[in-house]
Structures are given as structure tokens and as C-alpha cells.
Motif scaffolding. Structure first.
Motif, short mmCIF file in Angstrom:
data_model
loop_
_atom_site.label_atom_id
_atom_site.label_comp_id
_atom_site.label_asym_id
_atom_site.label_seq_id
_atom_site.Cartn_x
_atom_site.Cartn_y
_atom_site.Cartn_z
N ALA A 145 86.33 -1.87 40.86
CA ALA A 145 86.47 -3.26 41.54
C ALA A 145 88.01 -3.66 41.57
CB ALA A 145 85.47 -4.15 41.02
N TYR A 146 88.30 -4.44 42.34
CA TYR A 146 89.48 -5.21 42.29
C TYR A 146 89.09 -6.64 42.12
CZ TYR A 146 93.65 -7.54 43.95
OH TYR A 146 94.93 -8.53 43.99
N HIS A 147 89.83 -7.49 41.40
CA HIS A 147 89.53 -8.71 40.91
C HIS A 147 90.78 -9.50 41.26
CE1 HIS A 147 86.93 -11.92 39.13
NE2 HIS A 147 88.10 -12.18 38.07
N ASN A 148 90.52 -10.61 41.58
CA ASN A 148 91.79 -11.49 41.80
C ASN A 148 91.50 -13.04 41.61
OD1 ASN A 148 89.86 -11.74 43.85
ND2 ASN A 148 91.75 -11.67 45.62
N ASP A 149 90.71 -13.46 40.45
CA ASP A 149 90.59 -14.79 40.47
C ASP A 149 90.18 -14.90 38.87
OD1 ASP A 149 89.43 -17.47 40.01
OD2 ASP A 149 88.81 -17.46 42.20
N MET A 150 91.21 -15.63 38.34
CA MET A 150 91.19 -15.92 36.74
C MET A 150 89.82 -16.74 36.22
SD MET A 150 94.02 -18.39 35.14
CE MET A 150 93.02 -18.33 33.75
N TYR A 151 89.47 -17.60 37.18
CA TYR A 151 88.51 -18.66 36.98
C TYR A 151 87.04 -17.81 37.04
CZ TYR A 151 92.27 -21.79 37.57
OH TYR A 151 93.86 -22.32 37.45
N LEU A 152 87.06 -16.76 37.56
CA LEU A 152 85.67 -16.28 37.87
C LEU A 152 85.61 -15.04 36.83
CD1 LEU A 152 85.16 -16.05 41.75
CD2 LEU A 152 83.83 -17.28 40.05
N PRO A 153 84.30 -14.78 36.15
CA PRO A 153 84.08 -13.67 35.43
C PRO A 153 83.84 -12.54 36.50
CG PRO A 153 81.91 -15.02 35.46
CD PRO A 153 83.30 -15.80 35.97
N ARG A 206 94.71 -16.87 42.57
CA ARG A 206 93.81 -18.13 42.08
C ARG A 206 93.86 -17.94 40.49
NH1 ARG A 206 93.20 -22.34 43.19
NH2 ARG A 206 91.11 -22.76 42.11
N LYS A 207 95.09 -18.42 39.90
CA LYS A 207 95.67 -18.56 38.45
C LYS A 207 96.30 -19.70 38.21
CE LYS A 207 99.00 -15.75 35.97
NZ LYS A 207 98.29 -15.98 34.76
N ASN A 208 96.18 -20.12 36.93
CA ASN A 208 96.49 -21.38 36.37
C ASN A 208 97.74 -21.82 37.00
OD1 ASN A 208 97.68 -23.51 34.41
ND2 ASN A 208 95.45 -23.43 34.00
N GLU A 209 98.00 -22.93 37.67
CA GLU A 209 99.18 -23.68 38.13
C GLU A 209 100.51 -23.55 37.31
OE1 GLU A 209 101.21 -25.77 41.08
OE2 GLU A 209 99.44 -24.79 41.17
N THR A 210 99.95 -23.92 35.84
CA THR A 210 101.16 -24.11 35.09
C THR A 210 101.74 -22.82 34.51
OG1 THR A 210 99.60 -24.17 32.94
CG2 THR A 210 100.29 -26.45 34.18
N ASP A 211 101.18 -21.60 34.90
CA ASP A 211 101.73 -20.46 34.58
C ASP A 211 103.13 -19.94 35.27
OD1 ASP A 211 99.51 -20.15 32.86
OD2 ASP A 211 98.50 -18.52 34.09
N TRP A 257 84.67 -35.70 32.82
CA TRP A 257 85.13 -36.00 34.15
C TRP A 257 86.00 -34.31 34.46
CZ3 TRP A 257 87.95 -40.65 36.63
CH2 TRP A 257 88.45 -40.07 37.75
N GLN A 258 84.87 -33.80 35.22
CA GLN A 258 85.25 -32.31 35.25
C GLN A 258 86.00 -32.12 36.69
OE1 GLN A 258 84.88 -29.68 33.13
NE2 GLN A 258 86.35 -28.48 34.76
N GLU A 259 87.21 -31.49 36.65
CA GLU A 259 87.91 -31.12 38.08
C GLU A 259 87.64 -29.75 38.16
OE1 GLU A 259 90.84 -34.92 37.84
OE2 GLU A 259 91.63 -32.93 37.92
N PHE A 260 87.69 -29.23 39.58
CA PHE A 260 88.14 -27.94 40.03
C PHE A 260 89.31 -27.76 39.89
CE2 PHE A 260 83.78 -29.28 42.21
CZ PHE A 260 83.35 -28.28 41.64
N PHE A 261 89.77 -26.48 39.93
CA PHE A 261 91.11 -25.97 39.61
C PHE A 261 92.27 -26.17 40.67
CE2 PHE A 261 88.01 -23.69 36.93
CZ PHE A 261 88.30 -24.35 35.89
N HIS A 262 92.74 -27.24 40.73
CA HIS A 262 93.79 -27.39 41.97
C HIS A 262 94.61 -28.62 41.39
CE1 HIS A 262 91.62 -25.07 45.01
NE2 HIS A 262 90.79 -25.41 44.54
N ASP A 263 95.89 -28.42 41.74
CA ASP A 263 96.78 -29.50 41.05
C ASP A 263 97.82 -30.13 42.32
OD1 ASP A 263 97.99 -30.94 39.30
OD2 ASP A 263 99.76 -29.54 38.63
N TYR A 264 98.82 -30.67 42.27
CA TYR A 264 99.74 -31.63 43.03
C TYR A 264 100.02 -30.45 44.43
CZ TYR A 264 103.46 -34.48 44.31
OH TYR A 264 104.39 -35.39 45.15
#
Length: 839
Positions: free
Chosen positions: A118-126, A172-177, A393-400
Motif C-alpha cells: 500500500a501507499y499511505h498519505n495521511d498521518m491522521y489515519l491509521p 495531510r500532515k500536522n500544520e506546525t511541522d 471541544w474537539q476540532e478536526f485537523f485544519h488551521d489558519y
């Protein structure tokens, strides 16, 4: 029985030059290869990200040290190969076997025994892959992580995205990286494995999910619990059973049914009735009893699979914007916005998380806002918030700002949301969902009038996922949003950057989802931050002049993030500094005073000129809770988890029963009751003259304030004219003589005052300090030292004022068992030192 086999040992890692594909030898994990770039294999265990591994083996220096993050830029500019050899005998292979990679960061090809899986391209998904029939007695797993920077460099950006979408958002990787926002200079981009890798061996039947919904009847005397179970596979005689176990560990309800002979997926629903349910409450409003649902698939006495989940029985409703009720009782939200737990890795650190939650509880918070640029928090976090009664208060993974809007990208986001909602929806602490942080506001601010690219992700996709999978919970499109403009404080939630932005209506908002001012941590932390560099240079004046670009030594900018110098609190109200300690104190005290004033104003909820008006503010979140790098910004817990003045001012301002002075054209005293019970007693207000060292005037009022109410107790007009050097003091005493609340305040700014040299009397018994003073003691600081270790000393209160006649008791928290404790007013010449031995 379903079995889980961890693949944590026998791993090797190495770098290679960026490559789209691996050659045959690398796919098969040939450890004799010298590598495409000559790098050696490093032995390690999992989970580990690359920077962690390199640091452990001395390849890189600690990136948190000044200047060392920049020296690590090369790490994520290379590709990295992880390889593991493992055995799996035939008898352990089961009916079906899955390879479950729970946290991959981020662009990775997966190979098993030389074959591409497989190829995987999203750090938030197992990533879960069926490997039935692919396994041998001896196996080789290879993970090829691709450089995210190389991927971004080669990505073809559509013209309409230019200047609007940050390039790294195509991953789809953490914004602050990809930024220095949380502190690294210039940035640090983790790469690798951050969660467990396991084999899951299935024996005929697997339980896929258990969806639990509870409905409390009016009157709260009965709860209906619906248990929806889905699974795959069947076998003759297969049975599904459930048991609902109460908080006292007794069986409340149980039942069973046949699975049937369906070859594919199936679902079964049970309905359990709970009489006289024990209600779950947020922290400060009641207890947190938890029920446990255990679902078992079995054939006779042979258990095939088991799922266990804890739930809390409560009803959350929202009558108006952020007007939440729990079990029909109104609540206000007082909390913080935590960030990741570590800087060089996204790996979960449960010990550190629990230490932060301890400090959250100590600061009287009942909620946390999991920010859109945060990590995917571990299940253990939500289990803790359930136990502690901390609403999430749970947010999905998006920033400014804006996001890509391709079909592939939206599909990844949708799958992330489905995964998050499915795994978290049973938690009683989960208050609401939110589409992300400042995505709409940032687009409006940077590109006024332009179409918000990617808005459909928040406005359509996430809304639809939540409506389908968790329909009873509130979904908020984005934070902030809800008014005439995204950051409108009068209708939705708002982010308070009022020292850099003009925001109409900011004094009495509906909800402050983010409140920030920037200041350095304590002097001892600053010394560590700048190890080898003087953080207060000998030629620094400690003043701000017309030619000074920054309000602090320019060397601080090596540790400051996101133009922190623009976001400072009102330091002009405090004394000019002469050394590091006084300079740091000025910022910390100003930061704390700002928080105190804004929080007390929010909790009053209306001006003193309209005391009978509606209480407007439904809550407040500090930005931010913790730091993951040694940085100067807005956190109330620094990189070492050391609280400073702002933390303790927030803790006092969040106390459920609060006395609050409103010093303006008139001086007014308010009382705020955010408990579930009426509060009655006598409020005594006094004026203290520091020069005479005596209380000179006094008044008292009988008060009764209902739950969730703020009340103007009195003005101080009967005191007439008095010196601005006087100290305001008030306390609430109930009918039993117990002090329920106290407050003191200044009439003039700190810089105009002259404080006495207070002598403190201190004794210690067990883990309790008892402190009194002979004169007014401003900012009483408690510090500890255990054989030279000044860190990790915590107290339930610190940096407080103390007046003669008061006896202050402070609990000593933290893990230190012995040492010396020093207590000193910041403006006094000497400290009182006592020996501490925990008994």
C-alpha cells in the motif's frame, strides 16, 4: 480469541536519497546494503520517529537547544527506510491476519516480503491491511517514508491556489511541522512511525465497532442505552452478548443473540434500560460515574472477540450559541487550548499528558479545546477526561486559512472525520465537534471578499459526517465563526487578539475560544532556554525607547515565535527592570493581570452600568495551555511544564465562586456563582493602608446569588475619597464562618505603588504550607529546591497577595518528597526558608 502481536522489536532505520521507488534489495530488507547515500543502519524499537532515533544514537544534537533545530533540517529532506524482521509460525496465522499500522508520518510505501502492499498519505489515519496468505515463517516488513519537502517541491500547484494555500497543505500532515509557530527555529518536520505496529490475528469472527447511544428520560429516572454492534465473519453456534456494568461494578443489564450465518458484515442492536441512573457531570458540577459496556462474540465457551467501552449517562443540550446545559443545568466553559505533547515526535506521551491534566484540574478548568493544528490525541486522553470530568471541544485537523479542494483531498479529510467520530463518540467528556481553527477567519482576513477555497470541507463534508455518525452532538463549522464576520464576538465564538486587531464588541463576547498575550516563562526556565547565552545582556537597559524595535533583548527573538513581541501584555503598568528576574517578572505579572481582568470581566458578563442585564459570556479558553519547545509566546505552562504567574492568575479567576472588583469611574464589587447551588453569606469589604499597615474602612453586605449568576454586590461610594495607594480587599463568609471567596486589588497601576518589605512567617506540616505576613505582601512566590533541582515543584496556589491578619494554606503538589521551600514577596528583601519532608 482475537490476538494482537506487537511488532516493536528488531527494527532498523536508515536514510536514503529521495526516491520514488525502492530497488528489489531494499524492498526485501537486505541489511548488507551500504545504502544509496552511504548511511548505516540504526537498530531501534517502535514506535519511534526519525529525530528521536537519531537523538538517541547521538547522530544529532538535541533540537530544543538554541540553534540546533536548524541543524536538523536535512532529516526530513531525505527518504527513510524502516525494516523489521519477524517470525509468525503457521499456528499463529488464524483465519485472517491484518497488519495494523496505527500512526505513520506521513508519505509511505509499505512492503511485505518484497511485495508492495500500500501507499499511505495521511498521518491522521491509521492503515490496516489484510495480509492473510502473505505471511511466512520468517517475514520482512519495509516502510519507505518519502521526504515531505521533496513531495511539496515537485507538486504542481493550480494557478487559483497560488498565494492562497500554503504549499505544505497538499499533504495531510500536522500544520506546525512546517513552521516555527510552536517554537523551533526555523522549523522541524518529524517523519516516521509514531504509534504501534501490530499484527491482528482473527479467529473466525471479528467485532468491528460498537456504537453506544444513551437517552435520559425527562426526570432523569430512566436511561435507555442502545448498543449497536457490527462485525464480520460467522460460524455455526456463533453468539453475541453484552453486559452493562454499573459504576459500583454490578451488572445493570445483559443480553445475547445469535450472530447468524451471514458470510460478510453484520450488525446487531441491543437495548438496555437503566433505572435511577448515576448521572455524569463536568468537573465542579458533580461526580463522574462511568458505566462499562462489554460486548463479546463467542462460540460456546470459546471467546472470539471482545470490545469494552466506558460511557457516562448525561444529557447535553445547547439552547443558544454556546449556551450549553448538562442534565438541564447551565454550565460555563473555562479552559485552555493545549497543543502537541512533544516537538520532535508525534508519539503520544501519556505520563506527560496526565501531568498536564493534573495542572488543568488545579487551575479550576472544566474544559479543553483540542486545536485544529494539534495532534491526533490518544484514546487514553479521552478516558482521562471522562474520569476527571473535563469537557472536550474537539476540532478536526485544519488551521489558519484556505485548503485544497480536490476530490482526493476532500475524501482524505472525510475519512479522517469518520475515524475520529467513530472512535470518540462514546465519550461523555466529548462536548462538541468543530471543523478547524481559523480556517475561515484567516481566509477572510488575508483575502477579503475572495472565495474561501476548501470551505466545503467544513461546511458540507464534516457536517455530513457528524450528522450521520454522531447526530446528537453539536457541530461548529470553524473556530471562530457564527456572526456577521468569522471573528464576530457578538454572535459566535471569537479569538481575542485585541492588542493587535480591532474587534468591535470584544468587551462582552459570547465565547472566547482563544485568548492570548505573550510573555516569557520564569527566570529559571529562561536560563535553561538560553543555555550558554546571557538572556539579559549587560548593555540592555530594561526600558522601551523610541529607537527600540522590541520590548525585550533582541536575543529573545531566537526563542520567540509568530511576532510574539507584538502580542505582549501591558508591561508599561509595571516597574522598569534591572535584571533578568525583574524583567521576566514584569512580563509575567502584566500577563497575569491582563488575564485576571479579562476573565473577571467575562465572568461578570456585563458592565457595572447595566447590572441587571443579561450575562453574555458562556466561556473562555486560554491560548495556549502548554509548550512543546522552549519558546516565548502565550502558554501558561512552559516547555518544562512549569507554571508561572499567568497560570496562577487564571486558576484564581476560574474559581467557581468569585469576588471581583471593577475599578473604573466608580469602584464596584461583583460576586459570580458558577456552581449548582445558591451561595449566601456576608461580604466584607475593606480598605487597607500599606503605609499605616492597617485596615482603615469597612462595609458589609448580605448576599444571595443563584447558580450560574453574577451579581453586583455594592459600590464603594460610601468610602468617599481615599488614597490610590490603598489596597482593596473583600471576602465572602458563609453562615458557618467559612471563607468561600476572597479578592484584593489595587486602585492605581503597579508602577505608581511602593510596596513594604514584608516578612513572612511560614510553617510546613505534611504537604501543607501555612503562611502569614506582617505587612502587605505583593506576589508571594513559593519555590522549591531538592538538592539543586528547582523544577517540578507545584503548588495549588502561588504568586498571590497576602494581607496582615490572613492565614494562607497552600498544598505542595508534584513528586518531590523532600527539599527546601523558599517563600518571598517579590518586592521584599529576603525569603523565609523551611525544610520539607513529605509524610
Amino acid at each position: 480469541m482475537k490476538r494482537t502481536i506487537g511488532l516493536s522489536d528488531s527494527w532498523r532505520v536508515r536514510s536514503i536519497a529521495p526516491n520514488a521507488t525502492l530497488d528489489t534489495a531494499h524492498r526485501e530488507g537486505d541489511l548488507t546494503l551500504q545504502g544509496m547515500d552511504g548511511a548505516d543502519w540504526i537498530e531501534t524499537s517502535m514506535p519511534r520517529e526519525v529525530h528521536e532515533i537519531l537523538l538517541e544514537h547521538g547522530v544529532i544534537k538535541d533540537p530544543t537547544l538554541l540553534g540546533e533545530a536548524e541543524a536538523c533540517l536535512w532529516v526530513a529532506e531525505k527518504d527513510w527506510i524502516y525494516t523489521c524482521q519477524f517470525a509468525l509460525p503457521v499456528e499463529d496465522r488464524g483465519t485472517a491476519v491484518y497488519l495494523h499500522l496505527k500512526g505513520l508520518d506521513t508519505l509511505v510505501d509499505v512492503y511485505l516480503n518484497g511485495q508492495h502492499l500500500a501507499y499511505h498519505n495521511d498521518m491522521y489515519l491509521p492503515l490496516r491491511l489484510e495480509v492473510t496468505g502473505r505471511l511466512r515463517d520468517e517475514n520482512v516488513l519495509v516502510l519507505h517514508f518519502h521526504s515531505p519537502h521533496e513531495y511539496i517541491k515537485n507538486y504542481e500547484f493550480p494557478q487559483e491556489w497560488q498565494g492562497k494555500i500554503r504549499p505544505h497543505r497538499v499533504i495531510r500532515k500536522n500544520e506546525t511541522d512546517f513552521s516555527d509557530y510552536l517554537g523551533p527555529k526555523p522549523y522541524l518536520t518529524p517523519i516516521g512511525v509514531y504509534d504501534d505496529i501490530v499484527l491482528e490475528v482473527i479467529d473466525d469472527i471479528e467485532l468491528l465497532d460498537t456504537k453506544i447511544d444513551s437517552v435520559l428520560h425527562d426526570g432523569y429516572d430512566v436511561a435507555d442505552v442502545t448498543i449497536g454492534v457490527s462485525g464480520i465473519g460467522s460460524i455455526p453456534g456463533g453468539e453475541l452478548s453484552y453486559v452493562l456494568i454499573g459504576p459500583d461494578n454490578t451488572v445493570v443489564s445483559e443480553g445475547s443473540g445469535a450472530i447468524g450465518q451471514t458470510a460478510g458484515t453484520w450488525s446487531v442492536t441491543f437495548l438496555a434500560t437503566v433505572k435511577d441512573p448515576a448521572l455524569w457531570w463536568p468537573r465542579g458540577y458533580g461526580k463522574q460515574p462511568l458505566y462499562r459496556v462489554v460486548v463479546t462474540a463467542s462460540v460456546g465457551d470459546d471467546k472470539k472477540d471482545v470490545i469494552s467501552k466506558s460511557i457516562g449517562l448525561r444529557r447535553i443540550e445547547m439552547a443558544g450559541p454556546f449556551e450549553f446545559t448538562v442534565n438541564s443545568k447551565p454550565i460555563t466553559l473555562w479552559g485552555a487550548q493545549p497543543v502537541q505533547l512533544e516537538g520532535i515526535t508525534h508519539r503520544w506521551n501519556n505520563e506527560k499528558s496526565n501531568r498536564i491534566l493534573d495542572l488543568v484540574e488545579n487551575s479550576n478548568m472544566n474544559a479543553q479545546r483540542i486545536w485544529g493544528a494539534c495532534d491526533r490525541y490518544d484514546d487514553a486522553y479521552y478516558e482521562e477526561t471522562d474520569r476527571r470530568g473535563i469537557l472536550v471541544w474537539q476540532e478536526f485537523f485544519h488551521d489558519y486559512g484556505m485548503y485544497p479542494d480536490t476530490a482526493e483531498y476532500r475524501d482524505l479529510c472525510r475519512r479522517e472525520a469518520e475515524f475520529q467520530v467513530t472512535r470518540l463518540r462514546h465519550h461523555p467528556s466529548l462536548l462538541m465537534w468543530c471543523g478547524g481553527n481559523e480556517s475561515v477567519m484567516g481566509a477572510e482576513y488575508d483575502h477579503p471578499g475572495a472565495e474561501v477555497i476548501g470551505a466545503a470541507i467544513f461546511e458540507e463534508d464534516y457536517r455530513a459526517v457528524c450528522a450521520e455518525l454522531d447526530p446528537g452532538r453539536y457541530y461548529h463549522v470553524n473556530s471562530p465563526s457564527g456572526g456577521a464576520f468569522a471573528n464576530d464576538p457578538l454572535a459566535g465564538d471569537t479569538h481575542s487578539y485585541t492588542n493587535t486587531w480591532y474587534v468591535p464588541g470584544a468587551d462582552y463576547p459570547v465565547m472566547i475560544a482563544e485568548e492570548i498575550r505573550a510573555s516569557p516563562p520564569s527566570a529559571k526556565s529562561m536560563v535553561r532556554y538560553f543555555a550558554g547565552t546571557d538572556p539579559y545582556p549587560p548593555d540592555y537597559s530594561g526600558k522601551i525607547t523610541a529607537t527600540d524595535e522590541y520590548p525585550w533583548p533582541s536575543v529573545w527573538n531566537k526563542r520567540a515565535s509568530t511576532e510574539a513581541w507584538k502580542k505582549i501584555p501591558p508591561i508599561e503598568l509595571f516597574y522598569d527592570s534591572t535584571d533578568l528576574a525583574s524583567h521576566v517578572h514584569k512580563f509575567g505579572a502584566a500577563h497575569g493581570q491582563y488575564f485576571r481582568e479579562i476573565l473577571e470581566n467575562n465572568r461578570r458578563g456585563r458592565p457595572s452600568s447595566d447590572p441587571d442585564g443579561r450575562r453574555t459570556c458562556m466561556g473562555h479558553f486560554v491560548c495556549r495551555g502548554n509548550d512543546i519547545w522552549p519558546t516565548i509566546y502565550g502558554s501558561i505552562l512552559d516547555y518544562y511544564l512549569e507554571p508561572y504567574i499567568p497560570y496562577y492568575e487564571v486558576a484564581r479567576a476560574y474559581r467557581p465562586i468569585l469576588l471581583s472588583f471593577d475599578v473604573g469611574n466608580f469602584i464596584n464589587l461583583w460576586i459570580i456563582n458558577d456552581t449548582l447551588e445558591p451561595v449566601k453569606g456576608t461580604v466584607v469589604v475593606k480598605l487597607f493602608d500599606p503605609r499605616a499597615n492597617a485596615f482603615v474602612r469597612q462595609l458589609q453586605r448580605e448576599v444571595s446569588v443563584e447558580p450560574f449568576e453574577s451579581l453586583l454586590v455594592t459600590d464603594l461610594n460610601e468610602f468617599g475619597q481615599f488614597s490610590r495607594t490603598y489596597v482593596l480587599f473583600a471576602e465572602l463568609v458563609d453562615a458557618q464562618g467559612v471563607i468561600r471567596a476572597r479578592s484584593n486589588d489595587l486602585v492605581d497601576i503597579e508602577k505608581h505603588q511602593r510596596f513594604p518589605d514584608a516578612k513572612l512567617d511560614v510553617s510546613v506540616a505534611g504537604d501543607v504550607l501555612t503562611i502569614s505576613t506582617d505587612r502587605f505582601a505583593r506576589y508571594v512566590e513559593i519555590s522549591g529546591n531538592a538538592a539543586g533541582d528547582e523544577f517540578g515543584w507545584y503548588y495549588d496556589d502561588n504568586f498571590f497577595d497576602l494581607l496582615p491578619g490572613e492565614v494562607k494554606k497552600v498544598r505542595i503538589l508534584g513528586e518531590h518528597q523532600k527539599g527546601q521551600i523558599s517563600v518571598k514577596s517579590v518586592y521584599s528583601s529576603s525569603a523565609t526558608v523551611v525544610d520539607f519532608l513529605r509524610t
